[in-house]
Design a protein around this motif. Structure first.
Motif, short mmCIF file in Angstrom:
data_model
loop_
_atom_site.label_atom_id
_atom_site.label_comp_id
_atom_site.label_asym_id
_atom_site.label_seq_id
_atom_site.Cartn_x
_atom_site.Cartn_y
_atom_site.Cartn_z
N UNK A 36 32.45 29.21 33.73
CA UNK A 36 33.51 29.77 32.89
C UNK A 36 32.97 30.13 31.51
N UNK A 37 32.14 29.27 30.94
CA UNK A 37 31.55 29.53 29.64
C UNK A 37 30.66 30.76 29.67
N UNK A 38 29.86 30.87 30.71
CA UNK A 38 28.90 31.98 30.83
C UNK A 38 29.61 33.34 30.94
N UNK A 39 30.65 33.41 31.76
CA UNK A 39 31.28 34.72 31.98
C UNK A 39 32.30 35.09 30.90
N UNK A 40 32.70 34.12 30.07
CA UNK A 40 33.69 34.43 29.03
C UNK A 40 33.09 34.55 27.64
N UNK A 41 31.80 34.26 27.48
CA UNK A 41 31.16 34.30 26.17
C UNK A 41 31.17 35.72 25.62
N UNK A 42 31.75 35.89 24.42
CA UNK A 42 31.86 37.18 23.74
C UNK A 42 32.56 38.25 24.59
N UNK A 43 33.57 37.86 25.33
CA UNK A 43 34.31 38.79 26.19
C UNK A 43 35.79 38.78 25.80
N UNK A 44 36.49 39.77 26.26
CA UNK A 44 37.92 39.86 26.06
C UNK A 44 38.61 39.48 27.37
N UNK A 45 39.47 38.48 27.32
CA UNK A 45 40.19 38.04 28.51
C UNK A 45 41.61 38.58 28.47
N UNK A 46 42.05 39.07 29.61
CA UNK A 46 43.41 39.57 29.73
C UNK A 46 44.06 38.84 30.89
N UNK A 47 45.05 38.02 30.59
CA UNK A 47 45.78 37.32 31.64
C UNK A 47 47.14 37.96 31.77
N UNK A 48 47.41 38.49 32.94
CA UNK A 48 48.68 39.20 33.15
C UNK A 48 49.81 38.25 33.52
N UNK A 49 49.47 37.12 34.10
CA UNK A 49 50.50 36.18 34.50
C UNK A 49 51.24 36.60 35.75
N UNK A 50 50.70 37.59 36.45
CA UNK A 50 51.34 38.07 37.66
C UNK A 50 50.44 37.84 38.85
N UNK A 51 51.03 37.81 40.03
CA UNK A 51 50.28 37.68 41.27
C UNK A 51 49.75 39.04 41.71
N UNK A 52 48.59 39.05 42.28
CA UNK A 52 48.00 40.28 42.80
C UNK A 52 48.74 40.72 44.05
N UNK A 53 49.05 42.01 44.13
CA UNK A 53 49.71 42.56 45.32
C UNK A 53 48.83 42.36 46.55
N UNK A 54 47.54 42.62 46.41
CA UNK A 54 46.61 42.46 47.54
C UNK A 54 46.54 41.00 48.00
N UNK A 55 46.53 40.10 47.03
CA UNK A 55 46.48 38.67 47.36
C UNK A 55 47.75 38.25 48.10
N UNK A 56 48.91 38.68 47.61
CA UNK A 56 50.18 38.34 48.26
C UNK A 56 50.23 38.89 49.68
N UNK A 57 49.79 40.14 49.87
CA UNK A 57 49.79 40.77 51.19
C UNK A 57 48.89 40.02 52.16
N UNK A 58 47.70 39.65 51.70
CA UNK A 58 46.76 38.91 52.54
C UNK A 58 47.33 37.56 52.95
N UNK A 59 47.95 36.86 52.00
CA UNK A 59 48.55 35.56 52.32
C UNK A 59 49.68 35.69 53.34
N UNK A 60 50.51 36.71 53.19
CA UNK A 60 51.60 36.93 54.15
C UNK A 60 51.05 37.25 55.53
#
Length: 68
Positions: A36-60
Motif C-alpha cells: 500500500x505504501x509503495x503504490x500510494x507514495x506521491x500519488x493521487x487517490x480517488x475513492x468513489x465509494x461505489x461498487x464496480x458494475x463489472x464486479x457486481x455482474x461477476x458476483x451475480x
C-alpha cells in the motif's frame, strides 16, 4: 485509483477493495502495509465509494452457477 508514473506516461491502477480490506488479501500485515505504501507514495487517490458494475455482474453470475 492512483496514477503511476512510468517516465512521462501515467497509467491508472484500480482496485475493487478498500485498503482496509487488503489484510484479507495479503496474509502478512507487513507485506500489506509495504505494498500500500509503495503504490500510494506521491500519488493521487480517488475513492468513489461505489461498487464496480463489472464486479457486481461477476458476483451475480457466480451465485447463479450451479455448485460443482
Amino acid at each position: 485509483m492512483c496514477s503511476v508514473d512510468r517516465g512521462r506516461v501515467k497509467s491508472p491502477r484500480v482496485t475493487n477493495s478498500a485498503f482496509a480490506a487488503w489484510d484479507k488479501i495479503f496474509a502478512d500485515p507487513g507485506l500489506c502495509s509495504a505494498i500500500a505504501d509503495r503504490i500510494t507514495f506521491r500519488r493521487t487517490l480517488i475513492q468513489t465509494g461505489t461498487e464496480s458494475h463489472r464486479y457486481q455482474t461477476t458476483e451475480l453470475e457466480r451465485q447463479a452457477e450451479p455448485a460443482q
